[in-house]
Design a protein around this motif. Sequence first.
Motif, PDB file in Angstrom:
ATOM      1  N   GLY A  27     -89.386  25.349   6.577  1.00  0.00           N
ATOM      2  CA  GLY A  27     -90.841  25.451   6.584  1.00  0.00           C
ATOM      3  C   GLY A  27     -91.390  26.198   7.780  1.00  0.00           C
ATOM      4  O   GLY A  27     -92.585  26.482   7.833  1.00  0.00           O
ATOM      5  N   ALA A  28     -90.529  26.535   8.753  1.00  0.00           N
ATOM      6  CA  ALA A  28     -91.000  27.257   9.937  1.00  0.00           C
ATOM      7  C   ALA A  28     -91.437  28.665   9.543  1.00  0.00           C
ATOM      8  O   ALA A  28     -90.838  29.293   8.679  1.00  0.00           O
ATOM      9  CB  ALA A  28     -89.900  27.324  10.986  1.00  0.00           C
ATOM     10  N   LEU A  29     -92.488  29.146  10.181  1.00  0.00           N
ATOM     11  CA  LEU A  29     -92.986  30.493   9.941  1.00  0.00           C
ATOM     12  C   LEU A  29     -92.480  31.407  11.045  1.00  0.00           C
ATOM     13  O   LEU A  29     -92.660  31.125  12.230  1.00  0.00           O
ATOM     14  CB  LEU A  29     -94.513  30.501   9.891  1.00  0.00           C
ATOM     15  N   ILE A  30     -91.825  32.507  10.641  1.00  0.00           N
ATOM     16  CA  ILE A  30     -91.189  33.430  11.581  1.00  0.00           C
ATOM     17  C   ILE A  30     -91.631  34.844  11.232  1.00  0.00           C
ATOM     18  O   ILE A  30     -91.710  35.216  10.065  1.00  0.00           O
ATOM     19  CB  ILE A  30     -89.647  33.349  11.463  1.00  0.00           C
ATOM     20  N   ASP A  31     -91.879  35.654  12.244  1.00  0.00           N
ATOM     21  CA  ASP A  31     -92.168  37.066  12.025  1.00  0.00           C
ATOM     22  C   ASP A  31     -90.852  37.787  11.715  1.00  0.00           C
ATOM     23  O   ASP A  31     -89.808  37.451  12.279  1.00  0.00           O
ATOM     24  CB  ASP A  31     -92.819  37.649  13.280  1.00  0.00           C
ATOM     25  N   ASP A  32     -90.883  38.772  10.825  1.00  0.00           N
ATOM     26  CA  ASP A  32     -89.633  39.432  10.450  1.00  0.00           C
ATOM     27  C   ASP A  32     -89.060  40.307  11.562  1.00  0.00           C
ATOM     28  O   ASP A  32     -87.936  40.793  11.463  1.00  0.00           O
ATOM     29  CB  ASP A  32     -89.796  40.233   9.161  1.00  0.00           C
ATOM     30  N   GLY A  76     -80.303  39.590   9.796  1.00  0.00           N
ATOM     31  CA  GLY A  76     -78.998  39.153   9.313  1.00  0.00           C
ATOM     32  C   GLY A  76     -79.012  37.813   8.610  1.00  0.00           C
ATOM     33  O   GLY A  76     -77.985  37.375   8.097  1.00  0.00           O
ATOM     34  N   ARG A  77     -80.148  37.149   8.597  1.00  0.00           N
ATOM     35  CA  ARG A  77     -80.250  35.832   7.951  1.00  0.00           C
ATOM     36  C   ARG A  77     -81.395  35.810   6.944  1.00  0.00           C
ATOM     37  O   ARG A  77     -82.056  34.794   6.759  1.00  0.00           O
ATOM     38  CB  ARG A  77     -80.461  34.750   9.009  1.00  0.00           C
ATOM     39  N   GLU A  78     -81.618  36.902   6.279  1.00  0.00           N
ATOM     40  CA  GLU A  78     -82.730  37.041   5.352  1.00  0.00           C
ATOM     41  C   GLU A  78     -82.656  36.048   4.200  1.00  0.00           C
ATOM     42  O   GLU A  78     -83.676  35.665   3.632  1.00  0.00           O
ATOM     43  CB  GLU A  78     -82.786  38.473   4.800  1.00  0.00           C
ATOM     44  N   ALA A 106     -83.125  24.816   6.742  1.00  0.00           N
ATOM     45  CA  ALA A 106     -82.966  24.704   8.196  1.00  0.00           C
ATOM     46  C   ALA A 106     -81.586  25.201   8.624  1.00  0.00           C
ATOM     47  O   ALA A 106     -80.600  25.058   7.907  1.00  0.00           O
ATOM     48  CB  ALA A 106     -83.160  23.261   8.632  1.00  0.00           C
ATOM     49  N   PHE A 107     -81.523  25.799   9.805  1.00  0.00           N
ATOM     50  CA  PHE A 107     -80.251  26.260  10.357  1.00  0.00           C
ATOM     51  C   PHE A 107     -80.384  26.367  11.868  1.00  0.00           C
ATOM     52  O   PHE A 107     -81.479  26.307  12.419  1.00  0.00           O
ATOM     53  CB  PHE A 107     -79.836  27.609   9.739  1.00  0.00           C
ATOM     54  N   SER A 108     -79.238  26.519  12.535  1.00  0.00           N
ATOM     55  CA  SER A 108     -79.246  26.741  13.982  1.00  0.00           C
ATOM     56  C   SER A 108     -78.462  28.013  14.271  1.00  0.00           C
ATOM     57  O   SER A 108     -77.550  28.385  13.526  1.00  0.00           O
ATOM     58  CB  SER A 108     -78.639  25.553  14.728  1.00  0.00           C
ATOM     59  N   VAL A 109     -78.827  28.671  15.353  1.00  0.00           N
ATOM     60  CA  VAL A 109     -78.217  29.958  15.694  1.00  0.00           C
ATOM     61  C   VAL A 109     -78.312  30.150  17.206  1.00  0.00           C
ATOM     62  O   VAL A 109     -79.188  29.579  17.863  1.00  0.00           O
ATOM     63  CB  VAL A 109     -78.935  31.105  14.936  1.00  0.00           C
ATOM     64  N   PHE A 110     -77.392  30.924  17.755  1.00  0.00           N
ATOM     65  CA  PHE A 110     -77.460  31.295  19.166  1.00  0.00           C
ATOM     66  C   PHE A 110     -78.114  32.670  19.257  1.00  0.00           C
ATOM     67  O   PHE A 110     -77.647  33.627  18.639  1.00  0.00           O
ATOM     68  CB  PHE A 110     -76.054  31.361  19.787  1.00  0.00           C
ATOM     69  N   MET A 168     -94.548  44.268   9.917  1.00  0.00           N
ATOM     70  CA  MET A 168     -94.481  42.914  10.435  1.00  0.00           C
ATOM     71  C   MET A 168     -95.058  41.954   9.399  1.00  0.00           C
ATOM     72  O   MET A 168     -96.252  41.865   9.199  1.00  0.00           O
ATOM     73  CB  MET A 168     -95.256  42.797  11.736  1.00  0.00           C
ATOM     74  N   ALA A 169     -94.148  41.239   8.774  1.00  0.00           N
ATOM     75  CA  ALA A 169     -94.556  40.258   7.767  1.00  0.00           C
ATOM     76  C   ALA A 169     -94.094  38.872   8.208  1.00  0.00           C
ATOM     77  O   ALA A 169     -93.078  38.735   8.891  1.00  0.00           O
ATOM     78  CB  ALA A 169     -93.950  40.612   6.413  1.00  0.00           C
ATOM     79  N   ILE A 170     -94.835  37.881   7.797  1.00  0.00           N
ATOM     80  CA  ILE A 170     -94.485  36.505   8.128  1.00  0.00           C
ATOM     81  C   ILE A 170     -93.559  35.966   7.034  1.00  0.00           C
ATOM     82  O   ILE A 170     -93.815  36.136   5.844  1.00  0.00           O
ATOM     83  CB  ILE A 170     -95.742  35.622   8.226  1.00  0.00           C
ATOM     84  N   LYS A 171     -92.494  35.298   7.455  1.00  0.00           N
ATOM     85  CA  LYS A 171     -91.521  34.710   6.530  1.00  0.00           C
ATOM     86  C   LYS A 171     -91.455  33.210   6.766  1.00  0.00           C
ATOM     87  O   LYS A 171     -91.637  32.729   7.880  1.00  0.00           O
ATOM     88  CB  LYS A 171     -90.127  35.316   6.738  1.00  0.00           C
ATOM     89  N   ARG A 172     -91.183  32.454   5.693  1.00  0.00           N
ATOM     90  CA  ARG A 172     -91.050  31.001   5.771  1.00  0.00           C
ATOM     91  C   ARG A 172     -89.584  30.640   5.594  1.00  0.00           C
ATOM     92  O   ARG A 172     -88.933  31.096   4.662  1.00  0.00           O
ATOM     93  CB  ARG A 172     -91.876  30.318   4.676  1.00  0.00           C
ATOM     94  N   CYS A 173     -89.077  29.785   6.469  1.00  0.00           N
ATOM     95  CA  CYS A 173     -87.688  29.326   6.387  1.00  0.00           C
ATOM     96  C   CYS A 173     -87.572  28.335   5.225  1.00  0.00           C
ATOM     97  O   CYS A 173     -88.326  27.371   5.149  1.00  0.00           O
ATOM     98  CB  CYS A 173     -87.272  28.672   7.696  1.00  0.00           C
ATOM     99  N   ILE A 174     -86.610  28.572   4.316  1.00  0.00           N
ATOM    100  CA  ILE A 174     -86.451  27.691   3.164  1.00  0.00           C
ATOM    101  C   ILE A 174     -85.307  26.708   3.348  1.00  0.00           C
ATOM    102  O   ILE A 174     -85.178  25.750   2.601  1.00  0.00           O
ATOM    103  CB  ILE A 174     -86.247  28.498   1.864  1.00  0.00           C
TER     104      ILE A 174
END
Length: 92
Positions: free
Chosen positions: A24-29, A36-38, A9-13, A1-7
């Motif tokens: 800039g959002a921080l998301i857990d992997d 699928g959006r690495e 912006a995008f939207s997804v269902f 479990m690593a924290i990733k930063r969004c570089i």
Amino acid sequence: MAIKRCISAFSVFTDGVPRVVPGGALIDDSDPVYKGRESYFEAVETGVKRDRPVETATAAPGELRQTDTPRRGRPPGSKNKPKDEEPDGGDK
């Protein structure tokens, strides 16, 4: 479990619900948004290690700093004298 930063912006269902991930959002992997959006993410450490130059607020000893910017319509060094003023300042 690593924290990733969004570089980027995008939207997804996810599970039928629209979700916007801002830059800039921080998301857990382990988050379903990450799978699928690495390519939209980077490791948090990568963003921290970027070298950015820092401007100093004061001049170093012996260093000259620019104190004023040239103004439009006046050649540099003309002080505050308007262009159309006569040099002697007298009336005719």
